[in-house]
Design a protein around this motif. Structure first.
Motif, PDB file in Angstrom:
ATOM      1  N   ARG A 118       0.913  -1.383   0.017  1.00 24.12           N
ATOM      2  CA  ARG A 118       0.173   0.035  -0.100  1.00 24.12           C
ATOM      3  C   ARG A 118       0.778   1.226  -0.008  1.00 24.12           C
ATOM      4  O   ARG A 118       0.713   2.159  -0.609  1.00 24.12           O
ATOM      5  N   ALA A 131       0.784  -1.872  -8.674  1.00 20.35           N
ATOM      6  CA  ALA A 131      -0.766  -2.141  -8.424  1.00 20.35           C
ATOM      7  C   ALA A 131      -0.927  -3.660  -8.783  1.00 20.35           C
ATOM      8  O   ALA A 131      -1.998  -4.285  -7.974  1.00 20.35           O
ATOM      9  N   ALA A 135      -2.569  -6.196  -5.637  1.00 18.33           N
ATOM     10  CA  ALA A 135      -3.647  -6.937  -5.896  1.00 18.33           C
ATOM     11  C   ALA A 135      -3.415  -8.291  -5.440  1.00 18.33           C
ATOM     12  O   ALA A 135      -4.276  -9.063  -4.893  1.00 18.33           O
ATOM     13  N   SER A 150      -7.386  -3.349  -7.669  1.00 21.87           N
ATOM     14  CA  SER A 150      -6.057  -3.114  -7.862  1.00 21.87           C
ATOM     15  C   SER A 150      -5.492  -3.680  -8.980  1.00 21.87           C
ATOM     16  O   SER A 150      -4.979  -3.377  -9.705  1.00 21.87           O
ATOM     17  N   ARG A 153      -6.718  -1.389 -11.714  1.00 17.55           N
ATOM     18  CA  ARG A 153      -5.971  -0.386 -11.676  1.00 17.55           C
ATOM     19  C   ARG A 153      -4.793  -0.483 -12.603  1.00 17.55           C
ATOM     20  O   ARG A 153      -4.305   0.373 -13.557  1.00 17.55           O
TER      21      ARG A 153
END
Length: 483
Positions: A118, A131, A135, A150, A153
């Motif tokens: 994160r 990302a 995920a 994620s 993204r």
């Protein structure tokens, strides 16, 4: 890389002049390590990075790259120390945070990995790789909605990455969303499939083929074939004559599946074929959902071919077939493999015999000192003998692998021990399995911690074997009458 690995820009590292200052020497060694690592020479790269650090202990790039090289060579715990040192020298560096998070994910430290990734994503929001890594660990943690976001993204930043879509599909499937999951997973199976004698056909879309044949292709993974074979009769039920193709050794087993007009060896000649489909793509094509998932076990059976005879069971003893490993774990705490020693807990009962359903098990059995406790079956790598062995067991207990999938497809009692982050078909938070009605799932509560799982298996076995038998119901004409 070919040639002298110590040569960088014409300067021999082993013969580097003493007059070169430590900073310059460290940079030369760092550059050499990068070249060696890119060429696949991990050990030489590790040595070069170590020498660079000896020359300049604050060279952050050397610590970071050393961590990457150590992890690639299977030394994940050592890589963590390098990444942590790099972060002390360069706090908040997104790539290092991401790599440390990936390493901790492999060690089963999921929550710490989530936190680090994160931070990395916040520091570098435009990175599709970070990302994607976030995920993956969110999926491991069971936070499927966040994981899917994620993955999305990452795909927004780099839409062409098929592997990201495949991994997103696995997250959808883990949560029971078959429609989106199998749509993403279809990218695993290119279209057209590998040509047969130069011939390819379009991917089947589920429609009628006007009497021409559908070629369905099973792969080499027996567990995958066992999972998806249930869809062959459904495809054939659409009025499509179906040819089922598979590897040579699996043909006798595939011939037990209903619905195929013919079962053929891979690479044969096929006449009158209109379309093809990989076996694992059938649920997408057929529009299968969790609510419509067929589980008409058994749909695989013991082949009617000559096979090795199993020794007869001993009266009053339970014969349990076990599979504890799916191969090398490379130190990954998320791997489904479990040490054999944990399974030996079941053999502590005097009324239980353990039988290995694992090919090449002799070394593990010898190392565990279990030669007197675990029987082996010669030829178990043959799918027909494998199926016959499973049918001869009273119960199968194993990790996620071909033994438990085949037992489930045969409708045989099977207890499955699962890692904390399981494969998609086992879903989350349940001890039954919609794919296999005869299965009972035992899950890790902490990554890499198998001992409590096998204790629960042993407790369930004790309860099943030691519980008093249920009384037989009285015949209808002897049932007590209500006054």
């Amino acid at each position: 890389m070919e040639g002298d690995h110590d040569q960088v820009g014409g300067t021999g590292l082993s013969g580097m002049p003493a007059t070169v200052d430590p900073g310059t020497k460290a940079q030369i060694l760092l550059a050499a390590g990068i070249d060696l690592q890119r060429a696949g020479h991990a050990e030489e790269a590790i040595d070069a990075y170590g020498r660079a650090i000896a020359e300049r202990p604050d060279l952050v790039e050397a610590y970071h790259n050393l961590g990457v090289a150590l992890r690639a060579s299977g030394r994940t715990a050592a890589s963590v120390a390098c990444f942590r040192r790099a972060l002390r020298l360069r706090p908040g560096h997104a790539a290092t945070l991401s790599n440390l998070g990936n390493a901790l994910r492999s060690l089963g430290e999921t929550e710490d990995a989530v936190s680090l990734l994160r931070q990395a994503a916040a520091g570098e929001p435009g990175s599709p790789e970070i990302a994607y890594n976030l995920a993956l660990v969110l999926r491991d943690a069971g936070r499927l909605d966040e994981a899917i976001q994620s993955f999305g993204r990452s795909l927004t930043l780099r839409p062409e990455r098929h592997q990201v879509r495949i991994e997103r599909g696995l997250a959808h499937l883990l949560g029971g969303n078959f429609t989106d999951g199998f749509a993403d997973l279809a990218l695993r199976y290119p279209s057209p499939i590998v040509p047969v004698r130069g011939k390819t056909w379009p991917r089947w879309d589920g429609s009628a083929l006007d009497g021409r044949h559908l070629l369905v292709r099973a792969g080499d993974d027996l567990a995958e074939t066992a999972l998806f074979a249930r869809f062959v009769p459904l495809a054939a039920a659409r009025g499509v004559p179906l040819i089922l193709e598979g590897p040579d050794d699996a043909i006798p087993l595939l011939e037990t599946i209903e619905g195929a007009a013919r079962v053929v060896r891979r690479g044969g000649r096929y006449a009158n074929v209109a379309a093809e489909a990989p076996l694992p793509d059938l649920p997408r094509i057929l529009g299968i959902t969790l609510d419509t998932l067929p589980a008409p076990v058994p749909y695989l059976r013991v082949p009617r071919t000559p096979r090795r005879e199993m020794a007869p069971p001993v009266p009053g003893r339970l014969r349990i077939g076990i599979m504890w490993s799916t191969g090398s774990t490379d130190g990954d705490a998320r791997a489904p493999s479990c040490p054999l020693t944990h399974f030996l807990r079941l053999a502590e009962r005097p009324d239980v015999d353990l039988v290995s359903l694992q090919a090449g098990a002799a070394r593990d059995i010898r190392q565990a000192g279990a030669g007197a406790l675990v029987q082996e079956i010669e030829g178990i790598e043959d799918p027909a003998i494998f199926a016959a062995a499973i049918a001869a067991m009273d119960l199968v207990v194993g990790v996620d692998g071909p033994a438990v999938h085949l037992a489930g497809a045969m409708g045989h009692p099977v207890w499955i021990v699962l890692p904390h982050a399981p494969e998609w078909c086992w879903m989350l938070g349940r001890d039954d399995c919609p794919w296999y009605p005869s299965a009972w799932l035992f899950r890790q509560r902490k990554p890499g911690d198998w001992a409590p799982v096998l204790r629960r298996v042993r407790a369930a076995l004790d309860q099943a074997l030691d519980a008093p038998p249920e009384p037989e119901p009285a015949p209808a004409d002897e049932a007590p009458k209500t006054p």
